[in-house]
Design a protein around this motif. Sequence first.
Motif, PDB file in Angstrom:
ATOM      1  N   ALA A  52       0.848  -1.210   0.000  1.00 42.16           N
ATOM      2  CA  ALA A  52       0.000   0.000   0.000  1.00 42.16           C
ATOM      3  C   ALA A  52       0.871   1.244   0.000  1.00 42.16           C
ATOM      4  CB  ALA A  52      -0.897  -0.020   1.219  1.00 42.16           C
ATOM      5  N   ASN A  53       0.291   2.309  -0.460  1.00 39.54           N
ATOM      6  CA  ASN A  53       1.047   3.549  -0.624  1.00 39.54           C
ATOM      7  C   ASN A  53       0.501   4.625   0.302  1.00 39.54           C
ATOM      8  OD1 ASN A  53       3.046   4.985  -1.854  1.00 39.54           O
ATOM      9  ND2 ASN A  53       1.856   5.507  -3.666  1.00 39.54           N
ATOM     10  N   PRO A  54       1.184   5.370   1.104  1.00 37.62           N
ATOM     11  CA  PRO A  54       2.493   5.086   1.678  1.00 37.62           C
ATOM     12  C   PRO A  54       2.329   4.187   2.906  1.00 37.62           C
ATOM     13  CG  PRO A  54       1.777   7.240   2.417  1.00 37.62           C
ATOM     14  CD  PRO A  54       0.675   6.675   1.540  1.00 37.62           C
ATOM     15  N   SER A  55       3.340   3.415   3.174  1.00 38.19           N
ATOM     16  CA  SER A  55       3.294   2.535   4.344  1.00 38.19           C
ATOM     17  C   SER A  55       4.710   2.173   4.762  1.00 38.19           C
ATOM     18  CB  SER A  55       2.502   1.269   4.018  1.00 38.19           C
ATOM     19  OG  SER A  55       3.210   0.505   3.066  1.00 38.19           O
ATOM     20  N   GLU A  56       4.817   1.655   5.985  1.00 38.40           N
ATOM     21  CA  GLU A  56       6.138   1.224   6.476  1.00 38.40           C
ATOM     22  C   GLU A  56       6.660   0.077   5.616  1.00 38.40           C
ATOM     23  OE1 GLU A  56       6.413   0.356  10.634  1.00 38.40           O
ATOM     24  OE2 GLU A  56       5.285   2.153  11.162  1.00 38.40           O
ATOM     25  N   ARG A  57       5.726  -0.759   5.193  1.00 39.40           N
ATOM     26  CA  ARG A  57       6.122  -1.904   4.364  1.00 39.40           C
ATOM     27  C   ARG A  57       6.708  -1.435   3.042  1.00 39.40           C
ATOM     28  NH1 ARG A  57       2.268  -5.694   1.277  1.00 39.40           N
ATOM     29  NH2 ARG A  57       3.797  -6.984   0.256  1.00 39.40           N
ATOM     30  N   LYS A  58       6.077  -0.418   2.461  1.00 37.49           N
ATOM     31  CA  LYS A  58       6.580   0.108   1.184  1.00 37.49           C
ATOM     32  C   LYS A  58       7.967   0.717   1.373  1.00 37.49           C
ATOM     33  CE  LYS A  58       5.078   1.844  -3.056  1.00 37.49           C
ATOM     34  NZ  LYS A  58       3.967   1.457  -3.866  1.00 37.49           N
ATOM     35  N   THR A  59       8.145   1.451   2.470  1.00 40.53           N
ATOM     36  CA  THR A  59       9.453   2.045   2.758  1.00 40.53           C
ATOM     37  C   THR A  59      10.503   0.949   2.905  1.00 40.53           C
ATOM     38  OG1 THR A  59       8.334   3.843   3.918  1.00 40.53           O
ATOM     39  CG2 THR A  59      10.689   3.590   4.324  1.00 40.53           C
ATOM     40  N   ALA A  60      10.140  -0.130   3.600  1.00 34.03           N
ATOM     41  CA  ALA A  60      11.078  -1.242   3.779  1.00 34.03           C
ATOM     42  C   ALA A  60      11.400  -1.898   2.438  1.00 34.03           C
ATOM     43  CB  ALA A  60      10.493  -2.262   4.744  1.00 34.03           C
ATOM     44  N   GLU A  61      10.394  -2.019   1.581  1.00 37.58           N
ATOM     45  CA  GLU A  61      10.615  -2.633   0.267  1.00 37.58           C
ATOM     46  C   GLU A  61      11.529  -1.765  -0.600  1.00 37.58           C
ATOM     47  OE1 GLU A  61       9.849  -5.625  -0.504  1.00 37.58           O
ATOM     48  OE2 GLU A  61       8.578  -6.020   1.221  1.00 37.58           O
ATOM     49  N   ILE A  62      11.343  -0.461  -0.508  1.00 39.76           N
ATOM     50  CA  ILE A  62      12.206   0.462  -1.273  1.00 39.76           C
ATOM     51  C   ILE A  62      13.652   0.342  -0.794  1.00 39.76           C
ATOM     52  CG2 ILE A  62      12.724   2.909  -1.647  1.00 39.76           C
ATOM     53  CD1 ILE A  62       9.656   3.368  -1.686  1.00 39.76           C
ATOM     54  N   LYS A  63      13.838   0.301   0.539  1.00 36.96           N
ATOM     55  CA  LYS A  63      15.199   0.166   1.088  1.00 36.96           C
ATOM     56  C   LYS A  63      15.828  -1.152   0.658  1.00 36.96           C
ATOM     57  CE  LYS A  63      14.908   3.162   5.087  1.00 36.96           C
ATOM     58  NZ  LYS A  63      14.773   3.259   6.541  1.00 36.96           N
ATOM     59  N   LYS A  64      15.012  -2.189   0.640  1.00 37.64           N
ATOM     60  CA  LYS A  64      15.509  -3.509   0.234  1.00 37.64           C
ATOM     61  C   LYS A  64      15.989  -3.484  -1.216  1.00 37.64           C
ATOM     62  CE  LYS A  64      13.784  -8.257   0.008  1.00 37.64           C
ATOM     63  NZ  LYS A  64      12.563  -9.065   0.141  1.00 37.64           N
ATOM     64  N   GLN A  65      15.205  -2.856  -2.075  1.00 37.43           N
ATOM     65  CA  GLN A  65      15.575  -2.784  -3.493  1.00 37.43           C
ATOM     66  C   GLN A  65      16.792  -1.880  -3.688  1.00 37.43           C
ATOM     67  OE1 GLN A  65      15.138  -4.567  -5.878  1.00 37.43           O
ATOM     68  NE2 GLN A  65      15.352  -3.431  -7.787  1.00 37.43           N
ATOM     69  N   GLN A  66      16.865  -0.781  -2.917  1.00 35.80           N
ATOM     70  CA  GLN A  66      18.046   0.094  -3.018  1.00 35.80           C
ATOM     71  C   GLN A  66      19.310  -0.662  -2.607  1.00 35.80           C
ATOM     72  OE1 GLN A  66      16.762   3.414  -0.615  1.00 35.80           O
ATOM     73  NE2 GLN A  66      16.482   4.722  -2.432  1.00 35.80           N
ATOM     74  N   GLY A  67      19.199  -1.444  -1.542  1.00 34.44           N
ATOM     75  CA  GLY A  67      20.341  -2.258  -1.097  1.00 34.44           C
ATOM     76  C   GLY A  67      20.769  -3.240  -2.170  1.00 34.44           C
ATOM     77  N   HIS A  68      19.774  -3.840  -2.816  1.00 33.49           N
ATOM     78  CA  HIS A  68      20.080  -4.791  -3.883  1.00 33.49           C
ATOM     79  C   HIS A  68      20.763  -4.076  -5.059  1.00 33.49           C
ATOM     80  CE1 HIS A  68      19.715  -7.994  -6.759  1.00 33.49           C
ATOM     81  NE2 HIS A  68      19.006  -7.224  -7.562  1.00 33.49           N
ATOM     82  N   LEU A  69      20.259  -2.918  -5.428  1.00 36.27           N
ATOM     83  CA  LEU A  69      20.851  -2.191  -6.559  1.00 36.27           C
ATOM     84  C   LEU A  69      22.275  -1.736  -6.255  1.00 36.27           C
ATOM     85  CD1 LEU A  69      17.772  -0.130  -7.783  1.00 36.27           C
ATOM     86  CD2 LEU A  69      18.795  -2.140  -8.851  1.00 36.27           C
ATOM     87  N   GLN A  70      22.545  -1.395  -4.982  1.00 39.62           N
ATOM     88  CA  GLN A  70      23.922  -1.034  -4.613  1.00 39.62           C
ATOM     89  C   GLN A  70      24.845  -2.242  -4.731  1.00 39.62           C
ATOM     90  OE1 GLN A  70      23.317   0.625  -0.732  1.00 39.62           O
ATOM     91  NE2 GLN A  70      22.938   2.699  -1.517  1.00 39.62           N
ATOM     92  N   LEU A  71      24.328  -3.392  -4.340  1.00 43.88           N
ATOM     93  CA  LEU A  71      25.106  -4.626  -4.474  1.00 43.88           C
ATOM     94  C   LEU A  71      25.389  -4.935  -5.939  1.00 43.88           C
ATOM     95  CD1 LEU A  71      26.313  -7.159  -3.067  1.00 43.88           C
ATOM     96  CD2 LEU A  71      24.092  -8.249  -3.420  1.00 43.88           C
TER      97      LEU A  71
END
Length: 161
Positions: A52-71
């Motif tokens: 859902a937009n915005p939510s803590e879950r969405k924020t966590a998912e964005i951080k997860k994807q950013q971490g993956h892209l940095q890797l």
Amino acid sequence: MKSAKELGECTICKSSFKALWTQLLPHIRICRPRTDLCWQCQQNNDQLISSANPSERKTAEIKKQQGHLQLVQKERAVYEMTAACKKTCDDYQLSIGPSPPSSKKIRMHYSFDFAQQMHFASNPLQPGPMYFLTPRKCGLFGVSCEGLQKQGNFLIDDGLS
Ligand SMILES: [Zn+2]
């Protein structure tokens, strides 16, 4: 065996085939190089879309994807290192093969992989179907010099591994 003409089939050249394919079946495409996504990106993007937009879950998912892209960016740096190794090989005119010992202050990138086992006949003179029933196992270990784009393979007998 009958030819395509004898069977009443027509043959067309590859470019005509591709043109007809594009015209008649535009929804079926062959994946272009580098257009495929990695599984992690696919999963992260699916999670992002479904949250859902915005939510803590969405924020966590964005951080997860950013971490993956940095890797991913770190991993892509290896490709740059490989290109530098190719240049080093060209500059020093290096090759694989017997040569006198020589130390050079250079950087080189090697990758290695233990491939699956291969099987081969253990006794080619063995009569009958047992020839195919008792293969000998052999491990394949490859070491690749990325700068030279050449690989050496080591065969490891089953009895030694
Ligand atoms: Zn990815």
